[in-house]
Design a protein around this motif. Structure first.
Motif, PDB file in Angstrom:
ATOM      1  N   TRP A 192       0.602  -1.452  -0.137  1.00 36.84           N
ATOM      2  CA  TRP A 192      -0.132   0.243  -0.269  1.00 36.84           C
ATOM      3  C   TRP A 192       0.650   1.230  -0.273  1.00 36.84           C
ATOM      4  O   TRP A 192       0.504   2.722  -0.488  1.00 36.84           O
ATOM      5  CB  TRP A 192      -1.210  -0.112   1.136  1.00 36.84           C
ATOM      6  CG  TRP A 192      -0.733   0.014   2.396  1.00 36.84           C
ATOM      7  CD1 TRP A 192       0.014  -1.330   2.935  1.00 36.84           C
ATOM      8  CD2 TRP A 192       0.056   0.300   3.046  1.00 36.84           C
ATOM      9  NE1 TRP A 192       0.402  -1.158   4.158  1.00 36.84           N
ATOM     10  CE2 TRP A 192       0.744  -0.176   4.448  1.00 36.84           C
ATOM     11  CE3 TRP A 192       0.057   2.127   3.183  1.00 36.84           C
ATOM     12  CZ2 TRP A 192       1.041   0.700   5.728  1.00 36.84           C
ATOM     13  CZ3 TRP A 192       1.010   3.225   4.060  1.00 36.84           C
ATOM     14  CH2 TRP A 192       1.631   2.196   5.802  1.00 36.84           C
ATOM     15  N   ALA A 193       1.992   0.972   0.416  1.00 33.61           N
ATOM     16  CA  ALA A 193       3.538   2.798   0.458  1.00 33.61           C
ATOM     17  C   ALA A 193       3.259   3.154  -0.814  1.00 33.61           C
ATOM     18  O   ALA A 193       3.880   4.027  -0.873  1.00 33.61           O
ATOM     19  CB  ALA A 193       4.061   1.956   1.424  1.00 33.61           C
ATOM     20  N   ASP A 194       2.895   1.554  -1.685  1.00 36.64           N
ATOM     21  CA  ASP A 194       3.508   2.420  -2.915  1.00 36.64           C
ATOM     22  C   ASP A 194       2.658   3.067  -3.737  1.00 36.64           C
ATOM     23  O   ASP A 194       3.052   4.237  -4.446  1.00 36.64           O
ATOM     24  CB  ASP A 194       3.458   1.145  -4.334  1.00 36.64           C
ATOM     25  CG  ASP A 194       3.951  -0.144  -3.424  1.00 36.64           C
ATOM     26  OD1 ASP A 194       5.066   0.103  -3.327  1.00 36.64           O
ATOM     27  OD2 ASP A 194       3.945  -1.178  -4.108  1.00 36.64           O
ATOM     28  N   GLY A 195       1.965   4.335  -3.831  1.00 37.38           N
ATOM     29  CA  GLY A 195       0.600   4.450  -3.741  1.00 37.38           C
ATOM     30  C   GLY A 195       0.574   5.907  -3.298  1.00 37.38           C
ATOM     31  O   GLY A 195       0.454   7.051  -3.855  1.00 37.38           O
ATOM     32  N   PHE A 196       1.638   6.185  -2.613  1.00 34.34           N
ATOM     33  CA  PHE A 196       1.876   7.050  -1.206  1.00 34.34           C
ATOM     34  C   PHE A 196       2.721   8.051  -2.400  1.00 34.34           C
ATOM     35  O   PHE A 196       2.127   9.659  -2.336  1.00 34.34           O
ATOM     36  CB  PHE A 196       2.818   7.268   0.065  1.00 34.34           C
ATOM     37  CG  PHE A 196       1.996   6.529   1.233  1.00 34.34           C
ATOM     38  CD1 PHE A 196       1.105   5.728   0.855  1.00 34.34           C
ATOM     39  CD2 PHE A 196       2.358   5.929   2.181  1.00 34.34           C
ATOM     40  CE1 PHE A 196      -0.443   5.162   1.453  1.00 34.34           C
ATOM     41  CE2 PHE A 196       2.033   5.198   3.094  1.00 34.34           C
ATOM     42  CZ  PHE A 196       0.583   5.046   2.967  1.00 34.34           C
ATOM     43  N   ALA A 197       3.682   7.975  -2.953  1.00 35.31           N
ATOM     44  CA  ALA A 197       4.301   8.467  -3.727  1.00 35.31           C
ATOM     45  C   ALA A 197       3.978   9.749  -4.768  1.00 35.31           C
ATOM     46  O   ALA A 197       3.621  10.655  -5.215  1.00 35.31           O
ATOM     47  CB  ALA A 197       5.580   8.166  -4.081  1.00 35.31           C
ATOM     48  N   ALA A 198       2.579   9.530  -5.019  1.00 32.20           N
ATOM     49  CA  ALA A 198       1.712   9.782  -6.349  1.00 32.20           C
ATOM     50  C   ALA A 198       0.820  10.517  -5.647  1.00 32.20           C
ATOM     51  O   ALA A 198       0.271  11.721  -6.230  1.00 32.20           O
ATOM     52  CB  ALA A 198       0.523   8.911  -6.572  1.00 32.20           C
ATOM     53  N   HIS A 199       0.850  10.899  -4.763  1.00 30.62           N
ATOM     54  CA  HIS A 199       0.221  11.927  -3.702  1.00 30.62           C
ATOM     55  C   HIS A 199       1.295  12.874  -2.974  1.00 30.62           C
ATOM     56  O   HIS A 199      -0.015  14.315  -2.168  1.00 30.62           O
ATOM     57  CB  HIS A 199      -0.979  11.169  -2.631  1.00 30.62           C
ATOM     58  CG  HIS A 199      -1.866  10.430  -3.216  1.00 30.62           C
ATOM     59  ND1 HIS A 199      -3.466  10.335  -3.951  1.00 30.62           N
ATOM     60  CD2 HIS A 199      -1.881   8.825  -3.922  1.00 30.62           C
ATOM     61  CE1 HIS A 199      -3.917   9.952  -4.661  1.00 30.62           C
ATOM     62  NE2 HIS A 199      -2.643   8.711  -4.119  1.00 30.62           N
TER      63      HIS A 199
END
Length: 477
Positions: A192-199
């Motif tokens: 789930w941390a993989d999506g953090f960088a997009a935000h």
């Protein structure tokens, strides 16, 4: 040759950093030191989402320091041992740091300050994180505040008492070893941390950009837009504030400048409302400083024996956005995917958990602590006790949010729910926030099978509301 150490903890910026400024202005060599000692924050070491942010914030700070002719030195704790090793290696005679206010940090810093001074080392601390020190704000009777509105009135006129500090010229760092950032193991082993960088863009540069965007696009309508999770109408500065990538003095100065700019249409009322939200963060630290027991106990003693009656299966459904109540599931999925949740939705999901599902507020606080990139101990504790009705300035026990009406009011066109709960995106607006009310033909048209494509509600909202009221009535006093 004068060598000083500035010990950074959650103050990862070069501007408006009092400890860094005071150390740099009188040093010929400067050690900018980060010590990784999560065990010193027990029983509340940083959660997984916060560790992701910490990794990237340290990386951004390291790059900034190198551009300024210095570098970040990383060591592992215990903190006192690491400081003494650096003092011995460099011959430093001074250690400066900015204050933290959690009970654990205060106890540690007090011991370290005493130990360093006992060995003849200058040890000084500064305020970089708050507009008002918790001990400096008192009621007329000389005690701490328990209610936000009078607290806000008491500090409002003094918001601009201290201007942001300038960025110092940094002397070089002496030759010394540093642990590699990757060795700290901060990046979570979760997909789930993989999506953090997009935000998110951790670091002071990301903080300044987010503040600038907010002032340009959202401040003028803040009071009306801040409650709309379907709009990009909040500042998103909370993780940057928590990690000290931007300070409250900088925010106040920027808001004042934007509000007084003749080339823009700004409302002083809108700016004041936004600054009151910054003051809510101040209030949270004020309360935790004076009432450290609230980390584990309800501030209102009547609630320490409240009949929590939650089921594990309900808690798991809530955590994973599978309650069958769309606005709640949307918020929990937004949290899981981005590490953040809109504040209005935080209140809605918190109300469902503590009141309709009768789960202890600490279970919600623990989940948020692990999954929020802006997990702040003071804010998290105050917020959960507020919504549960058992803390400082708490919502009345009988204030139980109806997630259906909240969704209809604050996500009126369903954009927020449809983004995070795509299983029900085909439902018309009239039934989107309560799919169980949709007639069979409407469900078929939306290609939605309740209980299969999307869960039926795990709780009867009306009956559970009454059960909560009955339970709260026993302790309201």
């Amino acid at each position: 040759m004068t060598t000083r150490i500035v010990w950074l903890r959650r103050d990862f910026r070069l501007d408006d950093n009092p400890a860094l400024l005071r150390a740099a202005e009188s040093a010929e060599r400067l050690v900018v030191l980060y010590i990784h000692a999560p065990e010193e924050d027990a029983p509340w070491p940083a959660g997984a989402a916060s560790c992701w942010w910490l990794h990237h914030s340290l990386l951004a700070l390291s790059q900034q320091l190198e551009a300024e002719g210095n570098r970040l030195v990383i060591r592992s704790g215990p903190s006192l041992n690491a400081l003494r090793e650096c003092i011995e290696t460099t011959g430093a005679a001074s250690v400066y740091w900015n204050r933290l206010y959690t009970p654990m940090a205060r106890d540690r810093d007090r011991r370290i300050k005493t130990a360093l001074r006992d060995q003849g080392i200058e040890a000084r601390s500064f305020n970089a994180a708050l507009l008002a020190e918790p001990w400096a704000v008192e009621t007329r009777s000389g005690g701490p505040y328990r209610v936000f509105t009078p607290f806000w009135k008491s500090i409002r006129d003094g918001l601009r008492a201290a201007a942001p500090c300038p960025r110092p010229m940094l002397p070089p760092c002496p030759a010394m070893e540093s642990e590699p950032l990757d060795a700290l193991g901060l990046l979570p082993d979760r997909d789930w941390a993989d999506g953090f960088a997009a935000h998110w863009t951790p670091g002071s540069g990301g903080a300044q950009q987010r503040l600038s965007d907010f002032l340009d696009t959202a401040l003028q309508d803040y009071d009306s837009g801040r409650n709309r999770p379907d709009l990009d109408a909040t500042s998103g500065l909370s993780p940057h504030l928590h990690f000290g990538e931007i300070g409250p003095r900088q925010i106040v100065a920027a808001v004042d400048a934007a509000s007084s700019d003749d080339g823009r249409t700004r409302s002083a009322q809108q700016a004041d409302k936004f600054l009151s939200e910054i003051a809510w963060r101040e209030f949270a630290h004020h309360v935790l400083f004076h009432f450290p027991e609230t980390l584990e106990q309800s501030m209102n003693p009547r609630f320490r024996h409240f009949e929590w009656a939650g089921r594990d299966s309900d808690l798991q459904a809530w955590q994973h956005g599978q309650t069958g109540i769309p606005i709640v599931d949307a918020g929990m999925r937004q949290l899981w995917h981005t590490g953040w949740m809109h504040n209005r939705v935080r209140m809605i999901v918190g109300s469902l958990l503590t009141k309709n599902l009768r789960q202890h507020w600490r279970k919600g606080a623990q989940w948020f602590w692990d999954t929020l990139v802006d997990a702040d101990l003071a804010n998290n504790t105050l917020g959960w006790q507020w919504i549960a009705g058992c803390g400082a300035d708490a919502a009345p026990y009988f204030r139980i949010f109806n997630p259906v009406s909240q969704g209809e009011k604050f996500d009126p066109h369903g954009a927020y729910v449809r983004r995070w709960v795509p299983e029900i995106e085909g439902l018309p607006d009239a039934h989107l926030h309560a799919p169980w009310t949709a007639p069979a033909p409407v469900l078929r048209q939306a290609k939605l099978r309740l209980g299969r494509d999307y869960p039926a509600p795990i709780v009867d909202l009306k009956a559970s509301r009454q059960d909560a009221l009955d339970a709260y009535a026993k302790v309201k006093g």
